[in-house]
Design a protein around this motif. Structure first.
Motif, mmCIF file in Angstrom:
data_model
loop_
_atom_site.group_PDB
_atom_site.id
_atom_site.type_symbol
_atom_site.label_atom_id
_atom_site.label_comp_id
_atom_site.label_asym_id
_atom_site.label_seq_id
_atom_site.Cartn_x
_atom_site.Cartn_y
_atom_site.Cartn_z
ATOM 1 N N ALA A 103 54.164 -6.899 -37.136
ATOM 2 C CA ALA A 103 52.723 -7.111 -36.975
ATOM 3 C C ALA A 103 51.932 -6.379 -38.054
ATOM 4 N N MET A 104 52.368 -5.168 -38.419
ATOM 5 C CA MET A 104 51.687 -4.446 -39.491
ATOM 6 C C MET A 104 51.793 -5.195 -40.810
ATOM 7 N N LEU A 105 52.982 -5.776 -41.083
ATOM 8 C CA LEU A 105 53.136 -6.551 -42.323
ATOM 9 C C LEU A 105 52.258 -7.800 -42.288
ATOM 10 N N ARG A 106 52.119 -8.404 -41.107
ATOM 11 C CA ARG A 106 51.309 -9.608 -41.000
ATOM 12 C C ARG A 106 49.842 -9.318 -41.320
ATOM 13 N N TYR A 107 49.387 -8.134 -40.941
ATOM 14 C CA TYR A 107 47.990 -7.772 -41.222
ATOM 15 C C TYR A 107 47.846 -6.969 -42.520
ATOM 16 N N GLY A 108 48.934 -6.831 -43.284
ATOM 17 C CA GLY A 108 48.890 -6.176 -44.593
ATOM 18 C C GLY A 108 48.802 -4.662 -44.530
ATOM 19 N N THR A 109 49.169 -4.057 -43.434
ATOM 20 C CA THR A 109 49.068 -2.602 -43.281
ATOM 21 C C THR A 109 50.356 -1.957 -43.772
ATOM 22 N N ARG A 110 50.257 -1.003 -44.706
ATOM 23 C CA ARG A 110 51.432 -0.328 -45.260
ATOM 24 C C ARG A 110 51.626 1.080 -44.717
ATOM 25 N N SER A 111 50.550 1.742 -44.324
ATOM 26 C CA SER A 111 50.644 3.045 -43.652
ATOM 27 C C SER A 111 49.451 3.162 -42.718
ATOM 28 N N MET A 112 49.624 3.967 -41.673
ATOM 29 C CA MET A 112 48.586 3.987 -40.641
ATOM 30 C C MET A 112 48.600 5.334 -39.924
ATOM 31 N N PRO A 152 40.932 -9.264 -37.009
ATOM 32 C CA PRO A 152 40.190 -10.008 -35.984
ATOM 33 C C PRO A 152 39.645 -9.049 -34.930
ATOM 34 N N ARG A 153 38.580 -9.461 -34.286
ATOM 35 C CA ARG A 153 37.935 -8.596 -33.314
ATOM 36 C C ARG A 153 38.781 -8.378 -32.071
ATOM 37 N N SER A 154 39.695 -9.271 -31.766
ATOM 38 C CA SER A 154 40.515 -9.141 -30.566
ATOM 39 C C SER A 154 41.963 -9.409 -30.937
ATOM 40 N N ILE A 155 42.849 -8.483 -30.536
ATOM 41 C CA ILE A 155 44.282 -8.592 -30.829
ATOM 42 C C ILE A 155 45.038 -8.365 -29.528
ATOM 43 N N GLU A 156 46.056 -9.146 -29.296
ATOM 44 C CA GLU A 156 46.869 -8.974 -28.094
ATOM 45 C C GLU A 156 47.684 -7.693 -28.198
ATOM 46 N N SER A 157 47.757 -6.953 -27.077
ATOM 47 C CA SER A 157 48.488 -5.683 -27.063
ATOM 48 C C SER A 157 49.974 -5.876 -27.300
ATOM 49 N N ARG A 158 50.511 -7.058 -26.950
ATOM 50 C CA ARG A 158 51.960 -7.273 -27.121
ATOM 51 C C ARG A 158 52.352 -7.384 -28.584
ATOM 52 N N ALA A 159 51.358 -7.540 -29.486
ATOM 53 C CA ALA A 159 51.685 -7.559 -30.913
ATOM 54 C C ALA A 159 52.127 -6.175 -31.386
ATOM 55 N N THR A 173 35.708 -2.783 -31.489
ATOM 56 C CA THR A 173 34.252 -2.756 -31.303
ATOM 57 C C THR A 173 33.512 -2.354 -32.569
ATOM 58 N N HIS A 174 34.124 -1.547 -33.405
ATOM 59 C CA HIS A 174 33.493 -1.107 -34.645
ATOM 60 C C HIS A 174 34.568 -1.060 -35.722
ATOM 61 N N ALA A 175 34.236 -1.445 -36.932
ATOM 62 C CA ALA A 175 35.231 -1.473 -38.010
ATOM 63 C C ALA A 175 34.542 -1.330 -39.353
ATOM 64 N N ASP A 206 41.720 2.074 -46.640
ATOM 65 C CA ASP A 206 41.218 0.716 -46.805
ATOM 66 C C ASP A 206 40.586 0.159 -45.536
ATOM 67 N N ARG A 207 40.911 0.740 -44.405
ATOM 68 C CA ARG A 207 40.400 0.186 -43.166
ATOM 69 C C ARG A 207 40.285 1.298 -42.136
ATOM 70 N N VAL A 208 39.121 1.364 -41.460
ATOM 71 C CA VAL A 208 38.903 2.303 -40.359
ATOM 72 C C VAL A 208 38.342 1.492 -39.196
ATOM 73 N N VAL A 209 39.015 1.545 -38.051
ATOM 74 C CA VAL A 209 38.585 0.760 -36.901
ATOM 75 C C VAL A 209 38.496 1.658 -35.679
ATOM 76 N N LEU A 210 37.584 1.274 -34.799
ATOM 77 C CA LEU A 210 37.410 1.953 -33.511
ATOM 78 C C LEU A 210 37.672 0.909 -32.430
ATOM 79 N N VAL A 211 38.665 1.177 -31.595
ATOM 80 C CA VAL A 211 39.142 0.231 -30.598
ATOM 81 C C VAL A 211 38.818 0.762 -29.220
ATOM 82 N N GLU A 212 38.314 -0.109 -28.347
ATOM 83 C CA GLU A 212 38.116 0.233 -26.948
ATOM 84 C C GLU A 212 39.079 -0.617 -26.121
#
Length: 808
Positions: A500-509, A461-468, A449-451, A432-438
Motif C-alpha cells: 500500500a505504501m508503494l501504491r501511494y508512492g511513500t518511501r519512508s514514514m 485520497p480523503r478516505s482510505i480503508e483501514s484494511r489497506a 481531515t487535514h493534509a 513531502d506529505r503531512v496528514v492529520l487523520v481522525e
C-alpha cells in the motif's frame, strides 16, 4: 611605710599595664530615659589570684578558658580583677607578704567581691592564710592544685575547685607502645616542694607497672648535672620529665625551659606530663590540659555564684598529645600511638602542603590541552551542531506557537490554523506529505481531515480503508509510534502495508498516534516520496509533542461541540418544560376559562335572538338594532381576545420585543384568572404605577412568570377562611433603571415555607406538584436580566417580588 607606698604604687602601675582593671562583659550604651544601672544590671565581681607571671603558658590557658567559659554559662554581668604575685621571687617573703596583704586590703576595700579564683597551690595557701582579713565570706574556687600538695591545707565549706592529676604510668605506657624495645626509664624532677611531690607521685604510680622495667630517678640536682646525665643515656632508654621549678642551686625554671634544655641534650626521646612542655623538643605523653582545668573550674565557679557549695572534684583533664616533629626525629611510628591521640606541629611534605595546587595545575594543563584538541577536532561538527540547534529552536518556537494558538483560537477557525501548522511542519522537517487523520467509530476507514502536500507531489485520497494498512493500523490503535525507514523497515507480516505504501508512492514514514484520555482519536503522519530517510529519536520525540498539541486541540473542539449541543438540548428542554407548565396551568384553569369565554358567547346569543325578534316584528328601531349589533361585536371581540391570549400562552415560539408594558402584561394574566378568583372567593387588589417604564423581553415568558405567581398565591389561600382571601398586585419603581411587580397573598402558610429553597427545582409543598414553576420563573427573570425573590409578610402570607431592568 616607704616600702608599702612603693608596693602600692608599683601595683597600681602593674595593673594598669597588665589589664588589672575590671573587664566587664555585655556592655551597651543606655537608651534614652534609661540609667546605666537599668541597662547593664548588677555586676558580679570575680578576683583571680595567680602566683606565677602572667606570661606563663599554663596560666594563659587557664585564665582565658576560665573567664570565657564562666561568661558563657552565667547570666549575670561579670567583672574580672586579676592579681599576679610571685611570692618566691622575693628573699624576705614574710615582709613582702605582709605588705602585699595590706595592698590588697586597701585596693579591694570598697569592692564587693562575689568570688575568688585561685591558680596554683601557693596561691591557695596564701588565700587561706589571709582569707579572714581579705576575703571573709567570699567563695573560693581553685584550679591546677595537686591534692597531695594541698593535703595540709584546711579547706572551708565554701572552698572548692579542681584537683590537678598526673599520669606517669599512662605516659610511660605510651612511650613503650612507640618504643617496644625500651629497657629503662629515667624520671627527672626538680628540688622545690612541688617538684618533690611530683617525684613522689611518680614513684607511687610507676611502682605498680604490670611489666616492670628499670627506672632511675634524677631529682634535687643542678640543671647542669641533669643535662650531663641525660646526655650520656644509652639507647633503649626514655626520659620522663615532670615538674622542674627549681634546681638544687635554687634557680627557678619554667616548664618550656627545662623541656627545651633536656630535649636538645638527650639522645633518646623525652616524654612530658604537662601541655606547657609540649612543642619544645619533647615527644609528648599523657598530658595535663590546663584548658580543661579552666573549663571545669568555671563550671564550679558558676555553681558557687548561684549559691551552691559543691565539693572539690578531680576530673579527667588528661589527653594523649604528641609532637609530629619529634616522632619523625626519632623515627617513631605514629600508628603505634594510643587510640584518640592528637598529633600536633605536623609539618606536611611538599606534596601534602601543595597537593591541591599541584593537582589543580596539572588538571588545568590537561584541560587546556584537551580543550585545544576538542576545539580543533570538532570545528566542523560545531557548525553542524549550530545548525541543528537553530532547527530545534525553530521547531520549539513552532510548537510554542501551535500550543498558544490552539489554546486561544475559537473552534471555528481551528481547521484553517491546523492546515497552516501542517505546512510549517512539512517545511521544517523537509518531508513531502503531512496528514492529520481522525479515526471513525467503527475503525473501518481512515478519514484524512487535514493534509499538506509538497508541490508536484500527488495527494492522498480523503478516505482510505483501514484494511489497506492492517499492521500499521493495529500498531497505531494500540498507541505505538510507527517508523518506516531503511534502518527500520516493515516486518515480513506487514507485506500488505508495504504494497500500500508503494501504491501511494511513500518511501519512508513516521506516524504518531493522537491520544486523548488513553484513547487513540487520530494519527499525525509525515512521509517522503522523493527519497528514503531516517527518523532520529530526537525528531520522533518532537513530533510526539506536536501530536499531543493536535490531540488537545481536537479534544477541545469535540468538547466545545458537545457543550454547545448539550446547551442547545438543555435550552430546548427548558422551553418545552415551560410550555408544558403553561398548558398544564391553563388546563387546571379550564373550568374558569370556559366560564370566562361562555359569558361573551351567551351575550352574543341573547343579543342575536333579540335582534331577530325585533326584525320579525318589523318594529325595531334603528337605535335598538344598532345597540344590539354593537353589543354582539364587543362580546365577540372579548371572546376572541380571551382565545387569542390562551393560544399565545400555549404556543411554542418566542418573539422578544421592545416596549413591553408590565401593567398590561399583569392585567392580561389577571383577566385570564378572573373567573378562577371569583370561584375561589379571592379578592384581587390592583395598584398600578402610572407612567411605568417599559421593558424588553418575551411577553409570553413574562406572562408565564405572573401566571405562576398568581396560581401559587391562589393555592396558598385554600386554607384561609372566605372573606380573608386577598391578593394584592402592585407595580412600581424600586430604584433607578428598575421596574418591579409585587404579588402579595394573605395565606397562613408563609411561616412554614423555606424561602431560601422555594425557588429550587423539584421543591414543592403541593402533593401533586413538580416543583418547577418557581424555578422556571427565576430562570426566565434571570434571562431577562432581572431577579425574583420572596419575603414573608409581617402579619401573614408571602410577597413575591419580580424586578426587571427598565428600558433607557
Amino acid at each position: 611605710m616607704g616600702l608599702r607606698l612603693t608596693l602600692i604604687a608599683l601595683g597600681v602601675l602593674w595593673h594598669l599595664a597588665a589589664g588589672s582593671p575590671a573587664v566587664l562583659a555585655d556592655e551597651r550604651p543606655p537608651a534614652p530615659g534609661e540609667t546605666p544601672a537599668t541597662v547593664l544590671g548588677p555586676v558580679r565581681n570575680v578576683l583571680l589570684i595567680h602566683v606565677v607571671p602572667r606570661s606563663t603558658p599554663a596560666l594563659l590557658a587557664v585564665e582565658q578558658t576560665f573567664t570565657s567559659t564562666l561568661r558563657s554559662i552565667t547570666p549575670e554581668r561579670l567583672a574580672f580583677h586579676s592579681e599576679y604575685v610571685d611570692l618566691a621571687m622575693f628573699e624576705k617573703k614574710e615582709a613582702f607578704e605582709t605588705e602585699l596583704v595590706a595592698y590588697l586590703a586597701a585596693k579591694y576595700a570598697h569592692t564587693k567581691l562575689d568570688l575568688v579564683g585561685i591558680t596554683g597551690s601557693d596561691a591557695l595557701r596564701f588565700t587561706m592564710r589571709h582569707r579572714a582579713q581579705l576575703f571573709a565570706g567570699v567563695p573560693v574556687v581553685f584550679i591546677a592544685v595537686m591534692r597531695r600538695v594541698a593535703a595540709d591545707i584546711a579547706l572551708d565549706a565554701d572552698v572548692s575547685g579542681v584537683w590537678l592529676s598526673t599520669d606517669w604510668k599512662g605516659t610511660l605506657a605510651a612511650a613503650r607502645r612507640l618504643q617496644p624495645d625500651v629497657e629503662r626509664a629515667v624520671v627527672v624532677s626538680g628540688a622545690s616542694p612541688v617538684d618533690r611531690i611530683w617525684a613522689a607521685d611518680a614513684r607511687a604510680q610507676l611502682a605498680r607497672l604490670d611489666n616492670p622495667i628499670s627506672i632511675t630517678y634524677l631529682e634535687e640536682m643542678s640543671i647542669e648535672g641533669v643535662v650531663e646525665r641525660v646526655a650520656a643515656l644509652p639507647p633503649r632508654t626514655v626520659v620522663l620529665l615532670g615538674a622542674f621549678l627549681t634546681d638544687a642551686t635554687g634557680r627557678r625554671f619554667s616548664g618550656p625551659e627545662t623541656s627545651a634544655l633536656l630535649s636538645s641534650a638527650s639522645p633518646v626521646p623525652v616524654y612530658v606530663l604537662s601541655e606547657t612542655q609540649l612543642g619544645y623538643g619533647a615527644v609528648g605523653g599523657r598530658l595535663t590540659s590546663f584548658e580543661l582545668q579552666g573549663r571545669r573550674g568555671a563550671e564550679i565557679a558558676a555553681m558557687m555564684l548561684r549559691g551552691e557549695r559543691p565539693p572539690p572534684i578531680e576530673p579527667d583533664t588528661l589527653a594523649y598529645r604528641f609532637d609530629a616533629r619529634q616522632l619523625r626525629r626519632f623515627g617513631l611510628d605514629a600508628r603505634r600511638l594510643p587510640p584518640g591521640s592528637a598529633i600536633e606541629f605536623e609539618r606536611p611534605s611538599l606534596w601534602r602542603a601543595y597537593r591541591g595546587y599541584l593537582v589543580a595545575a596539572a588538571a588545568l594543563l590537561a584541560l587546556q590541552a584537551w580543550t585545544i584538541i576538542v576545539l580543533l577536532a570538532n570545528r566542523a561538527q560545531r557548525r553542524r551542531v549550530q545548525q541543528t540547534l537553530a532547527a530545534e529552536l525553530r521547531f520549539e518556537t513552532l510548537i510554542s506557537d501551535l500550543l498558544a494558538s490552539h489554546l486561544t483560537l475559537p473552534a471555528a477557525v481551528l481547521d484553517s490554523h491546523v492546515e497552516r501548522a501542517l505546512a510549517l511542519i512539512g517545511a521544517h522537517l523537509d518531508v513531502d506529505r503531512v496528514v492529520l487523520v481522525e479515526r471513525d467509530a467503527d475503525r473501518r476507514r481512515i478519514e484524512i481531515t487535514h493534509a499538506w502536500t509538497r508541490d508536484a507531489t500527488s495527494a492522498l485520497p480523503r478516505s482510505i480503508e483501514s484494511r489497506a494498512f492492517p499492521w500499521i493500523s493495529e500498531r497505531l490503535a494500540a498507541g505505538h509510534t510507527v517508523v518506516v525507514s531503511p534502518l527500520r523497515p516493515l516486518p515480513a507480516v506487514a507485506e500488505t502495508d508495504r504494497r500500500a505504501m508503494l501504491r501511494y508512492g511513500t518511501r519512508s514514514m513516521l506516524a504518531v498516534p493522537l491520544v486523548v484520555e488513553e484513547a487513540v482519536v487520530g494519527v499525525l503522519s509525515c512521509a517522503t516520496m522523493r527519497s528514503e530517510r531516517e527518523w532520529p529519536e530526537a525528531l520522533i520525540n518532537r513530533l510526539r509533542l506536536v501530536a499531543k498539541v493536535f490531540a488537545s486541540a481536537l479534544a477541545r473542539r469535540e468538547a466545545e461541540a458537545a457543550a454547545r449541543e448539550s446547551e442547545a438540548r438543555f435550552q430546548q428542554q427548558r422551553e418545552d418544560l415551560a410550555r408544558a407548565l403553561r398548558i398544564n396551568t391553563l388546563g387546571e384553569l379550564g373550568t374558569s376559562l370556559a366560564h370566562e369565554i361562555n359569558q361573551p358567547l351567551s351575550a352574543i346569543l341573547l343579543n342575536a335572538r333579540t335582534l331577530l325578534t325585533l326584525l320579525q316584528r318589523g318594529a325595531a328601531a334603528d337605535t335598538t338594532a344598532t345597540e344590539a349589533l354593537a353589543d354582539i361585536a364587543a362580546d365577540a371581540r372579548r371572546a376572541g381576545d380571551i382565545i387569542a391570549r390562551l393560544r399565545a400562552l400555549s404556543r411554542k415560539e418566542h418573539a422578544p420585543e421592545r416596549g413591553v408594558d408590565l401593567n398590561a402584561v399583569v392585567d392580561e394574566v389577571t383577566g385570564l384568572m378572573h373567573q378562577d378568583f371569583v370561584r375561589r372567593g379571592i379578592v384581587v387588589h390592583r395598584f398600578s404605577t402610572p407612567a411605568l417604564p417599559t421593558v424588553s423581553g418575551d411577553r409570553i415568558q413574562l406572562q408565564q412568570i405572573f401566571l405562576n405567581l398568581l396560581v401559587n398565591a391562589s393555592e396558598a389561600l385554600e386554607g384561609t377562611e372566605r372573606g380573608y382571601r386577598d391578593i394584592t398586585i402592585a407595580t412600581g419603581r424600586p430604584a433607578a433603571g428598575l421596574v418591579e411587580v409585587a404579588v402579595r397573598d394573605s395565606g397562613a402558610g408563609a411561616k412554614h415555607v423555606d424561602i431560601e429553597r422555594m425557588f429550587e427545582r423539584f421543591v414543592t409543598t403541593k402533593p401533586d406538584g413538580l416543583g418547577m414553576g418557581l424555578a422556571i420563573s427565576r430562570s426566565i427573570a434571570a434571562a431577562h436580566g432581572g431577579r425574583i425573590y420572596a419575603k414573608a409578610n409581617a402579619d401573614r402570607g408571602l410577597t413575591v417580588y419580580v424586578e426587571l431592568p427598565a428600558e433607557a
